[in-house]
Design an enzyme around this catalytic site. Structure first.
Site, PDB file in Angstrom:
ATOM      1  CG  PHE A 121      -3.932  -2.373  -0.049  1.00 42.95           C
ATOM      2  CD1 PHE A 121      -5.001  -2.640   1.390  1.00 42.95           C
ATOM      3  CD2 PHE A 121      -2.455  -2.478   0.007  1.00 42.95           C
ATOM      4  CE1 PHE A 121      -4.642  -2.179   2.526  1.00 42.95           C
ATOM      5  CE2 PHE A 121      -2.190  -1.700   1.656  1.00 42.95           C
ATOM      6  CZ  PHE A 121      -3.025  -1.499   2.369  1.00 42.95           C
ATOM      7  CD  GLN A 234       5.839   1.931  -1.281  1.00 44.76           C
ATOM      8  OE1 GLN A 234       5.896   1.392  -0.382  1.00 44.76           O
ATOM      9  NE2 GLN A 234       5.764   2.055  -2.036  1.00 44.76           N
ATOM     10  CG  HIS A 236       2.507   4.575   3.057  1.00 50.15           C
ATOM     11  ND1 HIS A 236       1.205   5.318   2.759  1.00 50.15           N
ATOM     12  CD2 HIS A 236       2.430   3.098   2.639  1.00 50.15           C
ATOM     13  CE1 HIS A 236       0.403   4.600   3.389  1.00 50.15           C
ATOM     14  NE2 HIS A 236       0.461   3.532   3.310  1.00 50.15           N
ATOM     15  CG  LEU A 250       1.406   3.195   8.204  1.00 52.25           C
ATOM     16  CD1 LEU A 250       1.537   4.462   6.442  1.00 52.25           C
ATOM     17  CD2 LEU A 250       1.750   1.960   7.919  1.00 52.25           C
ATOM     18  CD  GLU A 253      -2.198   0.638  -0.655  1.00 61.01           C
ATOM     19  OE1 GLU A 253      -0.792   1.211  -0.658  1.00 61.01           O
ATOM     20  OE2 GLU A 253      -2.509   0.359  -1.298  1.00 61.01           O
ATOM     21  NE  ARG A 314       1.951   1.018   0.263  1.00 58.66           N
ATOM     22  CZ  ARG A 314       2.534   0.019   1.098  1.00 58.66           C
ATOM     23  NH1 ARG A 314       3.624   0.052   1.311  1.00 58.66           N
ATOM     24  NH2 ARG A 314       0.985  -0.117   1.865  1.00 58.66           N
ATOM     25  CG  HIS A 380       6.060   3.367   4.381  1.00 58.23           C
ATOM     26  ND1 HIS A 380       5.610   3.505   5.848  1.00 58.23           N
ATOM     27  CD2 HIS A 380       5.628   2.315   4.086  1.00 58.23           C
ATOM     28  CE1 HIS A 380       4.515   1.774   6.067  1.00 58.23           C
ATOM     29  NE2 HIS A 380       4.689   1.378   4.910  1.00 58.23           N
ATOM     30  NE  ARG A 415       6.423  -2.831   0.242  1.00 55.46           N
ATOM     31  CZ  ARG A 415       5.815  -2.266   1.136  1.00 55.46           C
ATOM     32  NH1 ARG A 415       4.789  -2.944   1.596  1.00 55.46           N
ATOM     33  NH2 ARG A 415       5.362  -1.269   2.175  1.00 55.46           N
TER      34      ARG A 415
END
Lengths: 602, 244
Positions: A121, A234, A236, A250, A253, A314, A380, A415
Site C-alpha cells: 500500500f 485527506q 483520497h 471510494l 488503494e 495519498r 475521505h 494518513r
C-alpha cells in the site's frame, strides 16, 4: 418538557464502527457497565467501507518488516507532525490486535504457507496490510460485532448523541434522541468515549456516508475539549468520477497495490515526475522497473526493483491528479485513468478486487478487467480531531475519551492507507481499557443539571417551531459546495477568508431552517440538527487552515507552497473560548533520541 | 416530462399507509436511492429511508422495487421502462416503522443466540486459502436481510419462533466450516434454528446481492450434517446402545 428516558452506565461509547466496538468490548470485558450508542443499525458504520486492509508489521510476507519500520513509514507519511507516542504505540501494538481479531474469528486472505497474507500500500515500505479481498472493513466490523453481542454490552441503535454533559469539570454523560421515535434519552456516565468517525459530509465530493457529520468533533468542542490538526483533511486520490450518481465513491488503494497504474489522457504515467524529495530514490524511475516490481509481487518473490510511484502517499497522488486535470490532461469526465486490466488477468482482478469489479460493472457500466477506470480525488478522512493523551486516549476534558478517526494526532499531516483500521483497533482498545479503569475508580455517577437537559431538548425541537425557514437539504448542499470550492485540496488566504464569511452566512440561514412532518423517523429533522456540528467543524478546519502558513501533507496552500521547518514543530489547536473559536499553536513534544534515530534509517 | 421519473413511494407507518407519487429529474447512472434522495430534498424532507455506504457494501437500503427485493443503491433507474412509474415499498416480512424503514430488530435478537466463534487452543492459526475461500463466501454477507424478506418460511408462514432464516444459516455455516472453530452448533441448528423448515426453493440465493450460494453452499451442507448426526440409523443405534 416531556419525560425522557434516563440510563446509567460506567462507560458510554458513542459510535459503533471499529473503534467504538473495540472500545466497548474492552470496557465491558474489564467489568464496566457499558453502553454502545450508534446512529445506524449495528454493523453498518463506515468502517464497513474500508477496503484495502489493516496495516500491521506481522512480517508474514517480508521478514525484514518490524514495528520500527512501520513507525518510520507512519511518521514520514504524516510529515513528522504526528504525535510520536501514538505512532509508536500503534506500530508496536497493531500486530497483536490483528492476531486478536483472527482469534475472534476473522478470516484473512492467506499466504502460501497458511499465514495472514499482507499486501502493498502507499507509503508502506513492505507489504503490510492484512486483508480480505477488498472488503477488509466488513470482516473487521462483523468480527467485532459478533464478539460484542456476547459481552453484555447494551446497544442503542439508531440513536444520535447531541451533547456531552459536563459536571465539576468532567464528562458526566450525554443527551441523545432515538431516531425512530424522536424521544429523548439522558445517559448518565462516569466516562464517555467518542468514536464517531469523521467529517466528510462537509464536502461536495466525498467517500463518506451520511453519518460523517463531525458529531464527535463538535461534541468535544462544545464540551470544552481541545481539537488538534484540524487543517488536515485527506482527499483520497481515487474516487469514482462518473456517472454523477457515484461521484466520490471510494476505489481502494488496493487497486494500485495489486499493480494498477495511473495514466493521463495522453497515456502518460504522470506519477514518475511527482516523487517528492522526502522519497527521492525510493521509487521506480521507469515503466520497465515498475513492471518488474509488479511481476515479482504477483509471483510472490521479494522484489528487487523499486515500487511504482503510484504507491506514493495519498496527499502526493491526489495533488498530482488534480494537476493533470487542471492542465488539460484529464479523462472525459474530469479525472484520470486507473488501469489494472493491462497488468493483471481478469481472474486475478476478480479474485483480489471483487467489490471494485462489481461496483464498476453495476454502477458505471465499466468492466475493469478490460478497460481503465476514471478516477479523481474524493474527501475521505479527517486526520485532525480530539486531542488525546497517547496512552489513555483521554481528551483534555477529564472523563471524555476519543478513539479512531475522531481522535487527532496519530496520523499527523497525512494518513497512510491501512493505518486507519489498525488505529481503530489499537486505540479503540486503549480508550475502552482506560475509560473502564477510570469509571470503576469513581464511586458515584456525576450529577446532571436538569436545566441543561431542558435546554438541549428545546434546542433539538426548535426546527419544528419555525414557520418561515428553508429546507435543511438545500443548506447542506450549499455548505458542501462552499467547502469544496474554498477549503479543498489546495487553499489560500483569500479563499479561506471567503469561506469564513460564507460560513457566517450559512450559520445565519441555519438558524431559520425549518422541518415539516412529525418527530418520528424524520431525516429532515435529523439533518437540520447535524448542520450545527458540520458548521462548527467546517469552521474549525477553515480557521486552522488559515493559521498554518505552509504546505504540509494534506494541507496545501498555493500562497505558501513550501513546507516550513518552524511550522513543522507546531500543532494548531482549536478550542472553545468565547467567540469566535480560539485557534492557537503549540510546540510538538520532543521525541526521544532512540525514536529520532529510527527516522534516519531506510 | 421525458427527463423525469415518477416514483410511487410507500408513505405510512405501522397503522397503515399508501403509495404516493413523486416526480424527480433523472441524471445519468442514477439509482433508485438517488431518486429517493431527490424526493427528500425536493418534496418530502421527512421521508424515512435507511442508507449508509451507497455502494452495495453495508446492506442498509433494502426495499421492494416494483415488487422485487433490491438494494436501492445498486438498482439503476435505466433498467426500468422509461415511461412507467417505479414503486418502492419497505420489505414486507418486517413490521413497518415509517415509510421505507422497517423494524429488523428480530434479526439482531437471533444473532445473539448463536454461540460465538471458539478458537482452537494451542495451535498456530494456519490454514490454506482454499479453506479460507469456503468460509469467506459466507462472511461476504452484508446483512441486508433481503434473503430473510423473501424466505417463505418467514414471509408467508411467519415461523420466526422456530426458524432463524437464511441469513443466520449462512452465519452458522461460516462458523461450522471455520478451520479454527471448535464449538458444536449442530444440535441448535437442528432444533432451535429449525433448519428442517427450509424446503430449498432457493429464493434467498436468487436475491442475494453478494451472490452467496446460500442454499447450495450453506444450507444444504448444514442439512447434510444434521441428517448425518441425528438421522443416520447406524449412528442412532450406536447412540441408543451407548445410552446417549
Amino acid at each position: 418538557m416531556d419525560k425522557y428516558e434516563t440510563h446509567a452506565y460506567d462507560v458510554v461509547v458513542v459510535g459503533a464502527g471499529g473503534a467504538g466496538l473495540r472500545a466497548a468490548i474492552e470496557s465491558s470485558a474489564r467489568g464496566a457497565k457499558t453502553a454502545l450508542v450508534c446512529k445506524s443499525l449495528l454493523g453498518k458504520a463506515h468502517t464497513v467501507m474500508a477496503e484495502g486492509g489493516i496495516a500491521a508489521a506481522l512480517a508474514n510476507n517480508e521478514p525484514r518488516d518490524n514495528w520500527q519500520v512501520h513507525f518510520r513509514d507512519t511518521m514520514k507519511g504524516g510529515k513528522f507532525l504526528n504525535q510520536w507516542r501514538m505512532a509508536e504505540l500503534h506500530a508496536k501494538e497493531a500486530p497483536e490486535r490483528v492476531r486478536e481479531l483472527e482469534s475472534w474469528g476473522a478470516v484473512f486472505d492467506r499466504t502460501k504457507d497458511g499465514a495472514i497474507l499482507q499486501r502493498n500500500f502507499g507509503g508502506h515500505t513492505y507489504p503490510r496490510l492484512a486483508h480480505v479481498g477488498d472488503r477488509t472493513g466488513l470482516e473487521m466490523i462483523r468480527t467485532l460485532q459478533d464478539r460484542g453481542v456476547h459481552q453484555g454490552i447494551d446497544v442503542y441503535m439508531e440513536c444520535t448523541v447531541r451533547r456531552v454533559f459536563v459536571a465539576d469539570g468532567r464528562a458526566a454523560g450525554c443527551f441523545a434522541y432515538w431516531r425512530e421515535s424522536g424521544r429523548f434519552i439522558v445517559f448518565r456516565a462516569k466516562a464517555v468515549v467518542l468514536a464517531t468517525g469523521g467529517i466528510g459530509r462537509c464536502w461536495e465530493i466525498s467517500s463518506n456516508s451520511w453519518e460523517y457529520t463531525g458529531d464527535g468533533h463538535a461534541l468535544a468542542y462544545w464540551a470544552g475539549a481541545d481539537l488538534i490538526d484540524m487543517e488536515f483533511v485527506q482527499f483520497h486520490p481515487t474516487g469514482m468520477v462518473w456517472p454523477p450518481s457515484v461521484r466520490g465513491t471510494l476505489i481502494t488503494e488496493g487497486v494500485r497495490g495489486e499493480g494498477g497504474v495511473l495514466k493521463n489522457s495522453q497515456g502518460q504515467r504522470f506519477m514518475f515526475d511527482c516523487v517528492p524529495e522526502l522519497y527521492a530514490g525510493e521509487f521506480a524511475e521507469t515503466e520497465e522497473e515498475s513492471n518488474r516490481w509488479v511481476q515479482d509481487v504477483i509471483a510472490g518473490r521479494r522484489p528487487e526493483a523499486r515500487r511504482p510511484p503510484e504507491l506514493l502517499t495519498r496527499d502526493v497522488v491526489a495533488r498530482a491528479i488534480r494537476r493533470e486535470v487542471r492542465e488539460g490532461r484529464g479523462s472525459p469526465h474530469g479525472g484520470v485513468l486507473l488501469d489494472i486490466a493491462s497488468y493483471r488477468t481478469p481472474e486475478a482482478i476478480k479474485k483480489k478486487l471483487p467489490g471494485m469489479y462489481h461496483q464498476f460493472k453495476e454502477l458505471a457500466d465499466v468492466d475493469i478487467t478490460a478497460e481503465p477506470m476514471e478516477v479523481g480525488p474524493t474527501c475521505h478522512y479527517m486526520m485532525g480531531g480530539v486531542r488525546v493523551d497517547a496512552e489513555t486516549q483521554e481528551s483534555t476534558l477529564p472523563g471524555l475519551y476519543a478513539a479512531g478517526e475522531v481522535a487527532g494526532g496519530m496520523h499527523g499531516a497525512n494518513r497512510l492507507g491501512g493505518n486507519s483500521l489498525s488505529d481503530l483497533l489499537v486505540f479503540g482498545k486503549r480508550a475502552g481499557e482506560f475509560a473502564a479503569h477510570e469509571a470503576r475508580g469513581r464511586p458515584s455517577l456525576p450529577a446532571i443539571n436538569e436545566d441543561e437537559v431542558a435546554a438541549a431538548a428545546r434546542q433539538a425541537l426548535a426546527p419544528f417551531e419555525r414557520t418561515d425557514g428553508e429546507n435543511p437539504y438545500a443548506l447542506h448542499e450549499d455548505l458542501r459546495r462552499m467547502m469544496h470550492k474554498y477549503v479543498g485540496i489546495v487553499r489560500n488566504e483569500e479563499d479561506l477568508k471567503i469561506a469564513l464569511d460564507e460560513l457566517g452566512n450559512l450559520r445565519e440561514r441555519a438558524r431559520h431552517v425549518k422541518v415539516g412532518g412529525t418527530i418520528q423517523y424524520n431525516p429532515g429533522w435529523h439533518l437540520a440538527l447535524d448542520l450545527a456540528n458540520m458548521l462548527d467543524t467546517s469552521e474549525a478546519v477553515t480557521r486552522a487552515a488559515l493559521v498554518r502558513q505552509e504546505s504540509r501533507g494534506a494541507h496545501t496552500r498555493d500562497d505558501f507552497p513550501d513546507s516550513d521547518a518552524t511550522w513543522g514543530k507546531q500543532n494548531v489547536i482549536v478550542r472553545k473560548k468565547g467567540e469566535p473559536m480560539s485557534v492557537a499553536t503549540e510546540p510538538l513534544s520532543e521525541m526521544p533520541a532512540e525514536l529520532k534515530q529510527l527516522l534516519k534509517g531506510g | 416530462m421525458a427527463d423525469d421519473v415518477v416514483l410511487k413511494l410507500y408513505r405510512g407507518d405501522a397503522a397503515g399507509g399508501e403509495l404516493v407519487d413523486y416526480e424527480v429529474p433523472r441524471a445519468p447512472g442514477m439509482v433508485v436511492l438517488d431518486a429517493v434522495h431527490s424526493v427528500q430534498a425536493m418534496h418530502a424532507p421527512d421521508l424515512a429511508v435507511r442508507w449508509n455506504c451507497k455502494a452495495g457494501r453495508c446492506g442498509s437500503c433494502g426495499a421492494e422495487v416494483n415488487g422485487r427485493p433490491r438494494l436501492m443503491c445498486m438498482d439503476r433507474l435505466d433498467k426500468y421502462p422509461p415511461d412507467e412509474p417505479i414503486s418502492v415499498r419497505p420489505m414486507r416480512t418486517f413490521p413497518v416503522v415509517k415509510d421505507l424503514v422497517c423494524d429488523v430488530s428480530w434479526n439482531f435478537e437471533v444473532n445473539k443466540r448463536i454461540p460465538p466463534f471458539q478458537m482452537r487452543e494451542g495451535v498456530e492459526p494456519r490454514f490454506s486459502q482454499a479453506e479460507a475461500d469456503r468460509v469467506q463466501e459466507f462472511r461476504k454477507c452484508i446483512e441486508c436481510f433481503l434473503c430473510q424478506n423473501v424466505c417463505h418460511v418467514l414471509r408467508e408462514h411467519h415461523e420466526q419462533e422456530q426458524f432463524c432464516g437464511p441469513r443466520f444459516l449462512v452465519r452458522l455455516a461460516g462458523l461450522e466450516m471455520h478451520p479454527l472453530d471448535t464449538a458444536d452448533r449442530l444440535p441448535l441448528i437442528h432444533k432451535q434454528f429449525g433448519i428442517g423448515l427450509c424446503n430449498i426453493t432457493k429464493c434467498c440465493t436468487e436475491v442475494c446481492p453478494e451472490s452467496i450460494a446460500i442454499t447450495d453452499n450453506a444450507i444444504i451442507p448444514l442439512k447434510e450434517r444434521v441428517v448425518d448426526r441425528f438421522y443416520d440409523p447406524v449412528k442412532k443405534l450406536f447412540r441408543v446402545l451407548r445410552g446417549r
